[in-house]
Design a protein around this motif. Sequence first.
Motif, short mmCIF file in Angstrom:
data_model
loop_
_atom_site.label_atom_id
_atom_site.label_comp_id
_atom_site.label_asym_id
_atom_site.label_seq_id
_atom_site.Cartn_x
_atom_site.Cartn_y
_atom_site.Cartn_z
N THR A 164 60.45 -41.36 33.50
CA THR A 164 60.40 -41.85 32.13
C THR A 164 59.09 -41.43 31.47
OG1 THR A 164 59.39 -43.96 32.79
CG2 THR A 164 61.80 -43.86 32.71
N ALA A 165 59.09 -41.39 30.16
CA ALA A 165 57.87 -41.12 29.41
C ALA A 165 57.85 -41.98 28.16
CB ALA A 165 57.77 -39.64 29.04
N LYS A 166 56.77 -42.69 27.96
CA LYS A 166 56.57 -43.44 26.73
C LYS A 166 55.46 -42.74 25.96
CE LYS A 166 55.31 -47.97 24.86
NZ LYS A 166 54.89 -49.36 25.19
N ILE A 167 55.80 -42.21 24.78
CA ILE A 167 54.86 -41.44 23.96
C ILE A 167 54.40 -42.31 22.80
CG2 ILE A 167 54.50 -39.36 22.61
CD1 ILE A 167 56.80 -38.08 24.17
N THR A 168 53.09 -42.54 22.73
CA THR A 168 52.53 -43.38 21.68
C THR A 168 51.56 -42.56 20.84
OG1 THR A 168 52.66 -45.31 23.14
CG2 THR A 168 51.26 -45.50 21.18
N PRO A 169 51.92 -42.26 19.57
CA PRO A 169 50.99 -41.55 18.69
C PRO A 169 49.78 -42.43 18.39
CG PRO A 169 53.25 -41.47 17.84
CD PRO A 169 53.22 -42.50 18.92
N GLU A 170 48.60 -41.81 18.38
CA GLU A 170 47.37 -42.53 18.07
C GLU A 170 46.64 -41.81 16.94
OE1 GLU A 170 45.34 -42.74 21.84
OE2 GLU A 170 46.59 -44.42 22.53
N LYS A 171 45.54 -42.37 16.53
CA LYS A 171 44.81 -41.77 15.40
C LYS A 171 44.22 -40.42 15.81
CE LYS A 171 40.53 -44.25 16.55
NZ LYS A 171 39.48 -45.15 16.06
N ASP A 172 43.82 -39.65 14.82
CA ASP A 172 43.21 -38.34 15.03
C ASP A 172 44.14 -37.37 15.75
OD1 ASP A 172 40.85 -39.30 13.84
OD2 ASP A 172 40.12 -40.04 15.77
N HIS A 173 45.43 -37.53 15.53
CA HIS A 173 46.42 -36.60 16.08
C HIS A 173 46.36 -36.55 17.61
CE1 HIS A 173 49.57 -33.96 14.93
NE2 HIS A 173 49.03 -32.84 15.36
N SER A 174 46.22 -37.72 18.21
CA SER A 174 46.24 -37.83 19.67
C SER A 174 47.48 -38.59 20.10
CB SER A 174 44.99 -38.55 20.17
OG SER A 174 43.84 -37.79 19.90
N TYR A 175 47.82 -38.43 21.38
CA TYR A 175 49.01 -39.09 21.93
C TYR A 175 48.70 -39.65 23.31
CZ TYR A 175 51.66 -36.57 18.34
OH TYR A 175 52.13 -36.07 17.15
N GLN A 176 49.17 -40.87 23.55
CA GLN A 176 49.15 -41.46 24.88
C GLN A 176 50.54 -41.28 25.48
OE1 GLN A 176 46.56 -43.35 26.51
NE2 GLN A 176 47.89 -43.21 28.30
#
Length: 372
Positions: free
Chosen positions: A31-43
Amino acid sequence: MSWSLKCLPIIVAALLASIAPAFAHTADISTAKITPEKDHSYQVDVGFLATDLERIFSETMAERAGVELSQPGVLETEIGKLIQRRVAMHDAEGHACAGRVDYAGEDPSNADSALVKLKFDCSSVPGQVFYDAGKLLAAAGSKAKHLVTLTGANAGETMLRPADPPLDLSKPLETVWQLMWKFVQAGVEHILTGYDHISFLIAILLWATRVWPVVKIVTAFTVSHSVTLSLAALDIVTLPSQWVEAAIAASIIYVAVENFFSRRVDGRWRDTFLFGFVHGFGFASGLKELGVPANAVLPALASFNIGVELGQVAIVLVFVPALLLIDKQTGGKRSPQLVYALSAVIALLGAYWLLERVGALDFVLAHIGHSA
């Protein structure tokens, strides 16, 4: 004795014996949970069943030549590197986002799973970002599945397979109902690769010569396993997976051995009804491994169960006519030798799985080797 009667036990025994060393199911699910963050970053949180990660880890030993895994923290570091090398984010031209591993180890929410947290900085990537798990899926195998959940403004879910292209995060992901079709397929695959469930069905049908007892057997199994599949998938009732799998193996031994002492078929629906409750917990583990979408638990449950039923019916529609065809070649009667041969193979497989699942297999094999 006809050629088909002679060969069927040998063919089935060979097929079943070839998969004996395997566990009941090779999930091949991540599985993968992709969380967009500020400054065009992703967790990106990548999750695995521990058994699947262990298999991939063991198959990529060459990547860790000379690394001493017994040192504290080294194993977790190498697991993080393993996943980092196989998960990427980039634009359409292939410009890669800078990535790092923030965490690798046991999933705090599930002791049977591993979790790797990745951080991708895409601020220097000019184009639209794609999530690329192709190398991870290739390492997991041809039947691998990767359930992706995207949060944020473009929230949604999809299931990736090895042949799928990188995921464009700017486009809407699948609707609930589109995703449900993939859960139907996963349910079919779960039972068709669930060699223990197949062995159970074959064993309990070996003396069946009429349609009505088969209908009752299949219906009883469906009703009972649907109950526990639903209860477990909804987290109303949960049982330790090791003991569920051990109980499934015990049920296989029981119905296989029963074939030596009874040819009773009309009443065997009671066996399938009782043991179906146990098998339902096993089916539920397959559904949970897929990561049921939070907003679609009931459709996912229904779709997966439909898939399981379709796979089960397919097995019955192939196996029972094959038995009846052999009966025609042997004077219209079921051959006891055929039933006993197949039942013996299935009982041995059940014993193998039972010892494996209670952790006693290595001890028994060592004892046999010492005695020899």
